[in-house]
Scaffold this active site. Structure first.
Site, PDB file in Angstrom:
ATOM      1  CG  ASP A  90      -1.688   1.123   1.459  1.00 18.97           C
ATOM      2  OD1 ASP A  90      -1.986   1.908   0.262  1.00 18.97           O
ATOM      3  OD2 ASP A  90      -1.657   2.064   2.522  1.00 18.97           O
ATOM      4  CG  ASP A  92      -1.798   7.490   0.106  1.00 14.67           C
ATOM      5  OD1 ASP A  92      -1.157   7.730  -0.334  1.00 14.67           O
ATOM      6  OD2 ASP A  92      -3.135   7.193  -0.060  1.00 14.67           O
TER       7      ASP A  92
END
Length: 295
Positions: A90, A92
Site C-alpha cells: 500500500d 498512503d
C-alpha cells in the site's frame, strides 16, 4: 487502504504464540459529458531533493503500550514471507507517511471535509468507491492545481527504501497497490526503482481545458474489493506461487483471501488501525524488522 471488510482473514499464525506488548507510535461534482482525455502527470524529480526529504522523516517516539498477539511472527508466517515471489505495498500511511488525497485536499482548501471521509473509509465503514467519489467531488481539482501540488516531493516512511532494496536483492518483485492516484504515486515508484508497470492505482481525469472530469472507473482499485482483484491479477499474470501484501488499512487486509495475497503484514508505524492490526498475520512498527528477517 479503504473499503468494507466482509470476510474473516485466514491467519496462518501459530495459536501457541504468547501475548507480547509493543510500543505503539502516535501520529497521528458534477461531471460533464464532454470528451475526457487523461493528462500524464508526474515527472521524475531530482533524486537529491527527494533524498533530503526522506532523510528528514524520523519515527515518532512511542508513548503507549498495546498488547497484540501477532507482533512476533510464527514459523509459518516467516516461511511465507521469506519464500514469497512478490511483495505488494500500500502507499498512503505505508510507503509514504502521508495520506495523499488528504494532503491534496488541504492544498486545494478542502482538507477538513475530505479528511473526515478518509477516516471513515480507512476504517472500512463505507464502500471505497463512495468515499473516493465524495472526496474528489469536495476537492474538485483543476489540472493546474494538481501540477502545482506535484512540485512538492513525497515523504517516504523511514526504512522503506532499504526494505525495497533488500527485497530486490532477494529477487522478489515489488508492486505498489493503492487506492491513491497514479499521478502522485509515479514519482514514489521512480525514487524506489519500482517499474511504473508495477503500479496498480487510480487515475484522475481532466478535460481539454484542464477541468476535473472524475476518475477512471476501470481501474480495479477504484472500488471496494479492488485490491484483492489487483493482487489476483498480478499473481495470475506472473505465475507467482506466493505474494505478500503490506499495508495499514481495511482493503489491505481484504487482499488476504484465497487466490489473493498469501500473507498480510500490517504496518503500524504511521497509523495503527486496531481492527485491522488484530487480524494481520504479522504486525510491525518498523521496516527494520522485515529487513532483518530476510538476512
Amino acid at each position: 487502504m479503504e473499503g468494507l471488510m466482509s470476510f474473516q482473514a485466514n491467519s496462518v499464525r501459530s495459536v501457541s504464540r504468547q501475548q507480547s506488548s509493543v510500543l505503539v507510535p502516535t501520529f497521528s461534482s458534477k461531471i460533464t459529458s464532454t470528451r475526457v482525455s487523461v493528462q500524464p502527470i508526474g515527472m521524475v524529480r531530482n533524486s537529491r531533493l527527494f533524498n533530503s526529504f526522506v532523510a528528514s522523516v524520523q519515527p515518532v517516539e512511542a508513548s503507549a503500550v498495546t498488547p497484540f498477539d501477532n507482533t512476533l511472527p510464527s514459523k509459518e508466517v516467516l516461511d511465507v514471507w521469506q519464500n514469497s515471489n512478490a511483495v505488494c505495498f500500500d502507499v498512503d500511511s505505508t510507503v509514504c507517511i502521508d495520506e495523499g488525497i488528504d494532503e491534496f485536499a488541504e492544498f486545494c482548501g478542502a482538507g477538513k471535509a475530505v479528511a473526515e471521509w478518509t477516516a471513515r473509509a480507512m476504517n472500512g465503514s463505507v464502500p471505497f468507491e463512495d468515499a473516493l467519489a465524495a472526496r474528489l467531488s469536495l476537492i474538485n481539482p483543476s489540472l493546474s492545481q494538481l501540477q502545482d501540488f506535484l512540485k512538492r516531493p513525497p515523504r517516504l516512511s523511514p526504512g522503506i527504501d532499504l526494505l525495497v532494496k533488500k527485497l530486490k536483492d532477494k529477487k522478489k518483485d515489488v508492486y505498489l497497490v493503492s487506492g491513491g492516484f497514479r499521478q502522485m504515486i509515479n514519482p514514489v515508484a521512480s525514487i524506489l526503482g519500482i517499474p511504473l508497470e508495477n503500479i496498480f492505482a487510480n487515475q484522475m481525469l481532466f478535460g481539454s481545458n484542464g477541468e476535473f472530469a472524475g476518475f477512471d472507473k476501470n481501474e480495479p482499485t477504484s472500488r471496494s474489493g479492488g485490491k484483492p482483484t489487483a493482487v489476483q491479477q498480478i499473481k495470475k499474470a506472473r505465475g507467482y506461487k506466493s505474494v505478500v501484501m503490506i499495508g495499514d488499512g481495511a482493503t489491505d487486509l481484504e487482499a488476504r483471501m484465497p487466490g489473493g495475497a498469501d500473507l498480510f503484514i500490517c504496518y503500524g508505524g504511521v497509523q495503527l488501525r486496531e481492527p485491522v492490526a488484530a487480524k494481520a498475520d504479522w504486525l510491525v512498527f518498523n521496516f527494520k524488522d522485515l529487513i532483518n528477517s530476510l538476512e
